[in-house]
Design an enzyme around this catalytic site. Sequence first.
Site, PDB file in Angstrom:
ATOM      1  CG  HIS A 162      94.399 -11.830  47.220  1.00 23.05           C
ATOM      2  ND1 HIS A 162      93.282 -11.331  47.846  1.00 23.05           N
ATOM      3  CD2 HIS A 162      94.351 -13.171  47.359  1.00 23.05           C
ATOM      4  CE1 HIS A 162      92.590 -12.335  48.351  1.00 23.05           C
ATOM      5  NE2 HIS A 162      93.214 -13.460  48.080  1.00 23.05           N
ATOM      6  CG  ASP A 172      94.868  -7.906  48.408  1.00 25.42           C
ATOM      7  OD1 ASP A 172      93.805  -7.428  47.993  1.00 25.42           O
ATOM      8  OD2 ASP A 172      94.973  -9.029  48.961  1.00 25.42           O
TER       9      ASP A 172
HETATM   10  C1  3MF Z   1      88.561 -18.873  49.535  1.00 24.80           C
HETATM   11  C2  3MF Z   1      89.690 -18.494  50.372  1.00 24.80           C
HETATM   12  C3  3MF Z   1      90.515 -17.336  49.899  1.00 24.80           C
HETATM   13  C4  3MF Z   1      91.990 -17.550  50.021  1.00 24.80           C
HETATM   14  C5  3MF Z   1      92.758 -16.310  49.738  1.00 24.80           C
HETATM   15  C6  3MF Z   1      94.248 -16.526  49.704  1.00 24.80           C
HETATM   16  C7  3MF Z   1      89.450 -15.222  49.972  1.00 24.80           C
HETATM   17  O1  3MF Z   1      87.814 -19.888  50.002  1.00 24.80           O
HETATM   18  O2  3MF Z   1      89.890 -19.062  51.416  1.00 24.80           O
HETATM   19  O3  3MF Z   1      90.131 -16.203  50.674  1.00 24.80           O
HETATM   20  O4  3MF Z   1      92.331 -17.986  51.278  1.00 24.80           O
HETATM   21  O5  3MF Z   1      92.325 -15.813  48.536  1.00 24.80           O
HETATM   22  O6  3MF Z   1      94.606 -17.353  48.692  1.00 24.80           O
END
Ligand code: 3MF
Length: 344
Positions: A48, A51
């Site tokens: 992210h 992150d």
């Molecule tokens: C939510 C997800 C997310 C995304 C991630 C990358 C937390 O259902 O799947 O995981 O995959 O944020 O965009």
Amino acid sequence: MSKFKFSVGPWNVHSGADSYGPATRDEISFEEKIKRFAEIGFSAIQFHDDDAVPGMNDLTEEEIKAEARKVKALLDKYGLKAEFVAPRLWMDPHTIDGGYMSTRKEDREFAMWRSFRSIDIARELGCDLIVLWLAREGTLCAESKSPVWATKQLVSAIDEMLDYDPTIRICIEPKPNEPIDRSICGTMGHVLAVSAATKDPKRVGGNLESAHAMLAGLDPAHEIGFAMAFDKLFTVHLNDQNGIKFDQDKSFGVENLRVAFNQVRVLLENGYGKNGEYVGLDVKAMRTTTNEDSYKHLENSLNIFKALEEKAERFDYALRDELVAKRDFEGLEMYTMRLLMGLE
Ligand code: 3MF
Ligand code: MG
């Protein structure tokens, strides 16, 4: 020996807190996580934007790039690549009603600012892929915004990203609902339609997550196949899911082994990875998991994937063709089950 390279995001190792209760495990530092990821056998990290650059809203564009360069040095230290950067728009107070299709202009501008910064971060980390999980893009109240307008907003937001960086690639991770009530881009079919409407469809594809397909009532292997038929599968988020309920992000293959096998098989049959694509995981540990076992769900998912890859390599295509010629699908189904049960 697997034919694939694997990737994982730092959020896949987490403290166990959920909407109904506090943490059950200790927080682990980013560096400790990526060190373990490299040891477990991952080649790349999914990010992210925050992150990579925590607190980025309060930093200038140059400060954000400088922070990202420090993360790149850490990746280099452990021999890891960055796979993608995803703007985490769903966490921010600016975007409680969505970003690109928020009803407020200042929110839409904020969403574009974060998207451009995500592209800057991706460039500093040495990758060319932006993932859009459109968490809050859609409606909480069906009458609040037009789905026609909202869909066009998404296309124009992607066009702006394509203009901002002439070689960046954009990858939509479709999901039918949660946390939004009705999403705008619920399946791979939606992703391809949006891609086709952008100014450079070649640079706009999808990230298929197994659980999201199941939440839409679809078979993830067929969603993968649909995207691959159009060269649109830029990455995957493999995991598993027990039926149509909240998003569970279970370890790959633990609920639906045959469905998992068919995901591996379709990837293998169609040369997934030949353009550098990673097999990405998006799995969560159970709340009861201990500190010591914080990475066990990742190891289990990798081991299940590799065991199924070995089965897919042994899949008897001559027998398949013979059974298909006779339309003996009962026989083909039983052959597949025997293979999975270790009887072949
Ligand atoms: C939510 C997800 C997310 C995304 C991630 C990358 C937390 O259902 O799947 O995981 O995959 O944020 O965009
Ligand atoms: Mg995901």
